[in-house]
Motif scaffolding. Structure first.
Motif: not given
Ligand code: CTP
Length: 393
Positions: A8-9, A35-36, A76-80, A83-84
């Motif tokens: 996740l960017i 994912r952005v 989103y937090a569950d999927e990644a 995180i960058v």
């Protein structure tokens, strides 16, 4: 290299946002699902449509969109897997450091329990602001990884530190962070480096320990999926918790803070046995005498204290000591394991130049409480670290 990984960017509102288009392609080329998420200001610098096409995913900006009846920031937090945040502005850095969740990106980061990599980019005066530095320190202390900005010509016209680091550095850090295995549920505390005992504001007593063996142990434990806390006198940036200390007393305090929750404690640090009785507040001046005497007092024996504490505590971590000997390695080591009371002792021969201090290689003998000795042949510190961790399991 990143096949099956979800990156996740997070893009925030800085001019370096345009560079992230290439970073997305690097992750995609290496097999990642990208994912952005943009802060609203990021979209002033780069078009949503561009990011959407490059990532082949919808770009998130609004916190109140919903999918699968889950709030967006949680899904989103569950999927990644990682995180960058690049570029990370002073504003977003400060918000995350203070637990503020006022947009989709900051909310996702707050709910995220896996590695977070932050690549700041900003004006050099903003970067030098002590408040921003304090916030970065806070983030590092809890395990966030910072890709330090570089020095050079900045878009604002200044020359100084604040330029986004190279995309390769961000990419490498991402690979390193994703290398770690699934959590083992074990917490490993490791000390490394030589302690620094001050004499006055410009002088100190220390030793030649490079901290490489302890660092290799910490890296390998992290790759095993252990929760790692590295207590070190060296400057290191890692995807796990690093507690920077200077003196034996600071190290003692840091290790004690972790004792109750630790499953394994490995004391690879070279702890000074003595410190100055009085640290001079000002630089000591040369005197007319040819000799001076500095009074030293004994430092606590951290390892021995930990073993004594284990005997009377509810928590019973496995405790591993190291021992550095320049003669009679095995005999001294056998005596030391009895004296200290640890479960294992890893003995190093520091008289050899091809291993040990500063070298990337080591050759050690592991002793257990019953006096059994196992020799590990000369190998890189990384390999030795892996073997030690396997042995003490
Ligand atoms: N150690 C410690 N606290 C000290 C000294 C050493 O916790 N004040 C730990 C080291 O981290 C290492 C082990 O004890 O795990 C052995 O360190 P070493 O320097 O070999 O032994 P010492 O106890 O200092 O004994 P000596 O210097 O007399 O060999």
């Amino acid at each position: 290299m990143l096949s099956g990984k979800n990156v996740l960017i997070g893009i925030t509102g800085g001019i370096a946002a345009y560079k992230i288009c290439e970073l997305i392609r690097m992750y995609k080329r290496n097999g990642a699902n990208v994912r952005v998420i943009c802060t609203p200001n990021a979209l002033n610098f780069v078009a949503k449509l561009t990011l959407q096409n490059l990532s082949q995913n919808e770009v998130g900006v609004d916190e109140f969109e919903v999918s699968d009846f889950k709030p967006e920031h949680i899904s989103y937090a569950d999927e990644a897997d990682v995180i960058v945040i690049a570029p990370a502005t002073a504003n977003t850095i400060s918000k995350i450091a203070n637990g503020i969740c006022d947009n989709l990106l900051t909310s996702i980061v707050c709910a995220f329990k896996k590695p977070v990599i932050i690549a700041p980019a900003m004006n050099c005066n903003m970067w030098g602001n002590p408040i921003i530095q304090e916030n970065l320190k806070k983030l590092k202390a809890v395990g966030y990884q910072i890709c330090e900005p570089e020095s050079g010509y900045l878009a604002c016209g200044y020359n100084g530190v604040g330029r986004l680091c190279t995309l390769e550095k961000i990419f490498d850090k991402t690979v390193e962070a994703l290398h770690a295995k699934a959590s083992s549920g074990r917490k490993v505390v490791i000390t490394s480096g030589g302690t620094i005992e001050e004499l006055d504001p410009v002088r100190y007593i220390s030793n030649y320990s490079s901290g490489k063996m302890g660092l290799a142990l910490a890296d390998e434990a992290f790759k095993n999926g252990d929760e790692v806390v590295l207590v070190t006198t060296k400057e290191v940036e890692r995807p796990y918790k690093v507690v920077k200390v200077k003196s034996a007393l600071e190290m003692q305090n840091a290790v004690n803070n972790e004792f109750d929750t630790a499953n394994v404690i490995i004391m690879a640090a070279a702890v000074a046995d003595y410190r100055a009785k009085n640290v001079a507040p000002q630089k000591m001046k040369k005197t007319s005498s040819d000799e001076i005497t500095i009074e030293l007092v004994k430092n606590p024996d951290i390892l021995k204290e930990l073993c004594d504490k284990k005997a009377v505590s509810k928590n019973s971590p496995l405790i591993v000591g190291f021992c550095a000997e320049s003669e009679n390695l095995l005999n001294n080591a056998k005596e030391k394991i009895q004296k200290k009371g640890c479960d294992f002792l890893v003995a190093n021969d520091i008289s050899r130049k091809d291993i040990g201090f500063s070298s990337d290689y080591n050759e050690v003998t592991i002793l257990d409480k019953n006096g059994n000795a196992t020799q590990l042949e000369r190998a890189t510190k990384t390999e030795i670290a892996r073997l030690i961790l396997d042995y003490i399991k």
